[in-house]
Design a protein around this motif. Structure first.
Motif, mmCIF file in Angstrom:
data_model
loop_
_atom_site.group_PDB
_atom_site.id
_atom_site.type_symbol
_atom_site.label_atom_id
_atom_site.label_comp_id
_atom_site.label_asym_id
_atom_site.label_seq_id
_atom_site.Cartn_x
_atom_site.Cartn_y
_atom_site.Cartn_z
ATOM 1 N N LEU A 157 0.831 -1.207 0.000
ATOM 2 C CA LEU A 157 0.000 0.000 0.000
ATOM 3 C C LEU A 157 0.865 1.257 0.000
ATOM 4 N N GLN A 160 2.137 1.945 -3.437
ATOM 5 C CA GLN A 160 1.129 2.556 -4.302
ATOM 6 C C GLN A 160 0.945 4.035 -3.984
ATOM 7 N N ARG A 177 -8.599 6.121 -5.673
ATOM 8 C CA ARG A 177 -7.997 4.983 -6.377
ATOM 9 C C ARG A 177 -7.720 3.826 -5.431
ATOM 10 N N LEU A 178 -7.293 4.129 -4.207
ATOM 11 C CA LEU A 178 -6.879 3.082 -3.269
ATOM 12 C C LEU A 178 -7.964 2.731 -2.245
#
Length: 239
Positions: A157, A160, A177-178
């Motif tokens: 994570l 990203q 997005r996450l």
């Protein structure tokens, strides 16, 4: 750490006298480095006292700059390094090679064989001949633990999030997005700012590039697989 650019586009190689035998990994002065011994994990080079040109170096020292032990001989050390205060670094070497001072250690940047700037700790100490005159300067080069061990490793994570910061995404865009809250994104960015010792997002990206976190030639930026914990690699293999 902020750095300055080289005086020229590339390091200069200087004409030097015949090089002595390559220095050993011990303090050749007998009283030597500031802490009395070579730093743990350090590699070594020997410099001429006037021009501070490399006259002999261990292969590992030369590899820090993408050169062989033979190729690095003749290069001025100050042309190979980037310092936040180049005039001060030159002055410290000048004082040392003139016979004053016991030695020093300073954090600078070195450009490796892939063209990346990586932080290194330089420890310098003067070498005297039997008559007491300065015969040269021995330099120990040591990478901080993060770069010696391959650099920081991020969770999937965090990788990203770092990719999003590097590509210019806003907090809102990354959160969407996450599937995280904006507070969650800000928390993770803040953690990386502290970990990478960066004052803001642009500095974080620059520091990550200097540490070789991103794969070369990719857009949007992609954190290298070896810098991401195994869970991301496994997930990508399943896709």
């Amino acid at each position: 750490m902020a750095t300055t650019s080289y005086p020229d586009a590339s390091p200069r190689k200087k004409q030097i006298a015949a090089a002595p035998a390559a220095p050993a990994r011990r303090d050749p002065t007998g009283s030597g480095a500031p802490d009395g011994a070579a730093p743990a994990g350090a590699c070594t080079a020997y410099l001429s006292p006037g021009e501070l040109a490399v006259t002999a170096a261990e292969p590992e020292f030369a590899r820090q700059f993408g050169l062989s032990a033979d190729e690095i001989c003749g290069y001025g050390l100050l042309d190979l390094l980037r310092s936040p205060a180049p005039a001060r670094l030159r002055q410290r070497f000048t004082v040392l090679s003139s016979g004053h001072g016991r030695g020093f250690t300073e954090r600078v940047m070195a450009r490796d064989g892939d063209g990346r700037d990586v932080p290194v700790d330089v420890t310098a100490t003067a070498v005297r001949n039997p008559s007491g005159e300065i015969a040269g300067v021995v330099v120990f080069l040591r990478r901080p633990e993060d770069t010696m061990s391959g650099g920081p490793v991020l969770s999937a994570l965090d990788a990203q999030v770092l990719e999003g910061v590097a590509s210019g995404e806003s907090t809102v865009q990354m959160a969407s997005r996450l599937y995280l809250s904006r507070q969650g994104i800000e928390y993770r960015v803040g953690q990386m700012l502290r970990r990478f010792d960066a004052p803001n997002r642009p500095a974080l990206v620059a520091r990550a590039h200097a540490l070789g976190m991103f794969a070369a030639g990719q857009w949007p930026p992609r954190v290298r697989a070896e810098r991401v914990r195994a869970e991301r690699v496994r997930a990508e293999r399943v896709r």
